[in-house]
Write a protein that holds these residues in place. Structure first.
Motif, short mmCIF file in Angstrom:
data_model
loop_
_atom_site.label_atom_id
_atom_site.label_comp_id
_atom_site.label_asym_id
_atom_site.label_seq_id
_atom_site.Cartn_x
_atom_site.Cartn_y
_atom_site.Cartn_z
N ALA A 157 0.79 -1.48 0.12
CA ALA A 157 0.12 -0.24 -0.76
C ALA A 157 0.71 1.53 0.23
CB ALA A 157 -1.23 -0.22 1.41
N GLY A 158 0.18 1.96 -0.39
CA GLY A 158 0.67 3.65 0.01
C GLY A 158 0.98 4.23 1.13
N HIS A 159 0.93 5.20 1.09
CA HIS A 159 1.11 6.50 2.87
C HIS A 159 -0.26 5.93 3.09
CE1 HIS A 159 2.61 9.00 5.24
NE2 HIS A 159 1.25 9.79 5.04
N LEU A 160 -1.56 5.67 2.14
CA LEU A 160 -3.11 5.69 3.54
C LEU A 160 -3.42 4.83 3.40
CD1 LEU A 160 -4.67 9.10 1.48
CD2 LEU A 160 -3.82 8.51 3.61
N GLY A 161 -3.09 3.39 3.70
CA GLY A 161 -2.75 1.97 3.45
C GLY A 161 -4.19 1.87 4.65
N LEU A 162 -4.46 2.79 5.80
CA LEU A 162 -5.63 2.67 6.65
C LEU A 162 -6.83 3.02 5.26
CD1 LEU A 162 -4.31 5.21 9.38
CD2 LEU A 162 -4.45 2.44 9.41
N ILE A 163 -7.04 3.74 4.48
CA ILE A 163 -7.56 3.53 4.14
C ILE A 163 -7.15 2.70 2.88
CG2 ILE A 163 -9.18 5.43 2.20
CD1 ILE A 163 -7.55 7.06 3.68
N SER A 164 -6.87 2.57 2.01
CA SER A 164 -6.82 1.22 1.18
C SER A 164 -6.75 -0.31 1.73
CB SER A 164 -5.92 1.90 0.31
OG SER A 164 -4.77 1.49 0.95
N HIS A 165 -6.53 -0.36 2.73
CA HIS A 165 -6.73 -2.25 3.27
C HIS A 165 -6.53 -1.80 4.75
CE1 HIS A 165 -3.46 -1.78 0.19
NE2 HIS A 165 -3.66 -3.32 -0.16
N PRO A 166 -8.14 -1.63 4.99
CA PRO A 166 -8.57 -1.42 6.45
C PRO A 166 -8.63 -2.41 6.78
CG PRO A 166 -10.40 -1.34 4.47
CD PRO A 166 -9.36 -1.47 3.44
N GLY A 167 -8.96 -3.94 6.12
CA GLY A 167 -8.94 -5.23 6.66
C GLY A 167 -7.63 -5.57 7.43
N GLU A 168 -6.44 -5.22 6.66
CA GLU A 168 -5.22 -5.25 7.35
C GLU A 168 -4.69 -5.04 8.93
OE1 GLU A 168 -2.14 -6.66 4.47
OE2 GLU A 168 -4.34 -5.91 2.79
N VAL A 169 -4.81 -3.56 8.42
CA VAL A 169 -4.42 -2.71 9.76
C VAL A 169 -5.74 -3.53 10.81
CG1 VAL A 169 -4.96 0.01 10.04
CG2 VAL A 169 -4.38 -1.19 8.08
N THR A 170 -6.80 -3.49 10.24
CA THR A 170 -7.55 -4.02 11.36
C THR A 170 -7.41 -4.77 11.87
OG1 THR A 170 -9.26 -2.50 10.57
CG2 THR A 170 -10.09 -4.87 12.30
N GLU A 171 -6.61 -5.37 11.62
CA GLU A 171 -5.75 -6.99 12.12
C GLU A 171 -5.08 -7.24 13.16
OE1 GLU A 171 -7.13 -10.62 12.07
OE2 GLU A 171 -8.78 -9.75 11.02
N VAL A 172 -3.86 -5.72 12.46
CA VAL A 172 -3.40 -5.40 13.26
C VAL A 172 -3.51 -5.32 14.98
CG1 VAL A 172 -0.90 -3.86 13.67
CG2 VAL A 172 -1.42 -5.14 11.87
N ILE A 173 -4.49 -3.84 15.09
CA ILE A 173 -4.95 -3.55 15.77
C ILE A 173 -5.90 -4.68 16.71
CG2 ILE A 173 -6.58 -1.82 16.77
CD1 ILE A 173 -5.89 -0.47 13.76
N LEU A 174 -6.24 -5.08 16.00
CA LEU A 174 -7.16 -6.66 17.12
C LEU A 174 -5.92 -7.68 17.81
CD1 LEU A 174 -10.31 -7.15 14.19
CD2 LEU A 174 -10.05 -6.17 17.03
N GLU A 175 -5.06 -7.71 16.91
CA GLU A 175 -3.88 -8.56 17.20
C GLU A 175 -2.75 -7.83 19.23
OE1 GLU A 175 -1.07 -11.61 18.44
OE2 GLU A 175 -2.45 -11.15 16.87
N ALA A 176 -2.54 -6.16 18.28
CA ALA A 176 -2.66 -6.00 19.38
C ALA A 176 -3.47 -5.48 20.94
CB ALA A 176 -2.22 -4.07 19.12
N ALA A 177 -4.55 -5.12 20.95
CA ALA A 177 -5.70 -5.78 21.53
C ALA A 177 -5.58 -6.92 22.06
CB ALA A 177 -6.76 -4.86 21.13
N ARG A 178 -4.94 -8.02 21.72
CA ARG A 178 -5.09 -8.93 21.94
C ARG A 178 -4.42 -9.48 22.93
NH1 ARG A 178 -7.94 -10.79 17.36
NH2 ARG A 178 -5.63 -11.33 15.91
N THR A 179 -3.44 -8.91 22.40
CA THR A 179 -1.42 -8.79 23.04
C THR A 179 -1.79 -8.26 24.56
OG1 THR A 179 -0.57 -9.20 21.07
CG2 THR A 179 0.62 -8.89 23.41
N THR A 180 -1.84 -7.22 24.80
CA THR A 180 -1.70 -6.19 25.65
C THR A 180 -3.30 -6.57 26.45
OG1 THR A 180 -2.59 -4.48 24.48
CG2 THR A 180 -0.83 -4.69 24.87
N ALA A 181 -4.37 -6.55 26.07
CA ALA A 181 -6.17 -7.65 26.95
C ALA A 181 -4.86 -8.27 28.57
CB ALA A 181 -6.60 -8.19 26.19
#
Length: 63
Positions: free
Chosen positions: A39-63
């Motif tokens: 992705a380019g600079h706006l991967g949050l917009i163009s690849h929301p599913g992949e970014v969401t997975e990273v966020i969820l993994e971070a949440a699982r790891t720190t919960a």
């Protein structure tokens, strides 16, 4: 204290705003768990599913 906080990063390999090599160096220095996406600079917009997975993994790891 900030040195002990876990860090995750999503790097767009096609970013033309902040060179991916620079992002990689900064994130390695921070000890980040790095995810690279085609992705380019706006991967949050163009690849929301992949970014969401990273966020969820971070949440699982720190919960």
């Amino acid at each position: 204290m900030w040195k002990t906080i876990p860090v995750w990063a999503v790097i767009g390999t096609e970013d033309r705003v902040i060179p991916p090599a620079s992002q990689e160096a900064m994130m390695k220095r921070a000890g980040a768990d790095i995810t690279r996406i085609d992705a380019g600079h706006l991967g949050l917009i163009s690849h929301p599913g992949e970014v969401t997975e990273v966020i969820l993994e971070a949440a699982r790891t720190t919960a």
